[in-house]
Design an enzyme around this catalytic site. Structure first.
Site, PDB file in Angstrom:
ATOM      1  CB  CYS A 136      27.886  10.726  66.837  1.00  0.00           C
ATOM      2  SG  CYS A 136      26.716  11.697  65.852  1.00  0.00           S
ATOM      3  CB  CYS A 139      28.644  14.217  65.957  1.00  0.00           C
ATOM      4  SG  CYS A 139      27.024  13.747  66.573  1.00  0.00           S
ATOM      5  CG  ASP A 140      32.586  13.488  66.331  1.00  0.00           C
ATOM      6  OD1 ASP A 140      32.374  14.695  66.496  1.00  0.00           O
ATOM      7  OD2 ASP A 140      32.458  12.648  67.238  1.00  0.00           O
TER       8      ASP A 140
END
Length: 313
Positions: A136, A139-140
């Site tokens: 992701c 997300c990261d």
């Protein structure tokens, strides 16, 4: 109420399931939740979480899930370990079977079994998960500001991830095993026009390397041909973007799914084609796949279930 009967059964945990448990508990529905194969969901394999509201200093995925879980239990949710192995949605109350052989009857059901990222099948993927490997970028990606990253895949999702990362990382490599991109023409043009994205066509990842953290990938160009070449690509981050698989195996034939296996909802609420059955989180969302959107849909499913029960008493 008999422990094998409930007004609301929640299948699966994660942000959607735990949030649904929190809301249905506060509505005095005495929900029962079975946590499934991965208690806490995909977020438990994420290290730092910095984009969930209410955590200005960040937290870990495991801690975030434990916080929501404890909050649901505080209001009376019955959260149990175990996996649902079969469902009967043919009549209400619905009947489900648990992996210990027991059955439960439920007036309403909220499905929050999530989706699982597809992997290449390399042993190294799990070794470096959360240590340089991610599924992701949204997300990261923040953790790779000014660094070198790679995205694996050739479709729209992979191109979107690469474009997102190109605004954060210094260099982005898009690793494509075919000689072309499968993404839409518009998306292809955006990727090819981005100066810090380099597309590696006809390239396969055969391994990852690094001491404590990911340091790079072992690649093969033109694999299986006379022009085959092996090379190592130094990287700080390696993002998989080859798709997700919704965890809906046990629901096939029992509820309406789309062509990719995601549960269909009516588009406004979380209602499925079975009255009294609702779906929340990634199992019904192939687009956003964020903890906050999953939690929001868990809230919606709980409210939908509460209103359904009030109308059918």
């Amino acid at each position: 109420m008999n422990s094998n009967k409930t007004k609301c059964l929640i299948i699966g945990s994660g942000p959607a399931g735990y949030t649904a448990a929190l809301y249905t508990s506060r509505a005095n529905l005495s929900p029962v939740l079975y946590e499934g194969h991965q208690p806490g969901g995909q977020l438990t394999i994420t290290t730092e979480v910095e984009n969930f509201p209410g955590y200005p200093d960040g937290t870990t995925g495991t801690e975030l899930m434990e916080d929501i879980r404890r909050q649901a239990i505080k209001f009376g949710a019955d959260i149990r370990p175990g996996i649902i192995t079969a469902v009967d949605f043919s009549k209400r109350p619905f009947t489900v079977t648990v992996d210990d052989g027991s059955t439960i009857e439920a007036e309403t059901i909220i499905i929050s079994t999530g989706a699982t990222a597809k992997f290449l099948g390399l042993d190294d993927e799990q070794k470096y998960m959360g240590l340089g490997v991610s599924a992701c970028a949204t997300c990261d990606g923040f953790f790779y500001r000014g660094k070198r990253v790679a995205v694996v895949g050739g479709g729209d999702t992979a191109c979107e991830e690469a474009l997102y990362l190109s605004n954060i990382a210094a260099d982005v490599f898009l690793i494509v095993r075919k000689d072309h991109l499968r993404a839409s023409k518009v998306m292809q043009r955006r990727v090819l026009d981005k100066p810090n994205i380099r597309v590696l066509f006809n390239t396969n990842t055969v391994g990852l390397y690094g001491e404590e953290f990911l340091e790079g990938a072992h690649l093969v160009e033109n694999k299986g041909t006379e022009n085959e070449q092996r090379m190592d690509l130094e990287l700080d981050g390696f993002f998989l973007a080859i798709g997700h698989k919704p965890n809906t195996e046990i629901f096939k034939g029992a509820i309406e799914l789309d062509e990719s296996g995601y549960i269909k909802t009516d588009g406004i609420s979380t209602a499925t084609n079975i009255e009294g059955v609702f779906a929340a989180g990634d199992v019904a969302d192939p687009h956003y796949r964020q903890a906050i959107t999953a939690a929001g849909s868990g809230c919606k499913a709980a409210l939908d279930a509460e209103r359904f029960l009030a109308a059918h008493q």
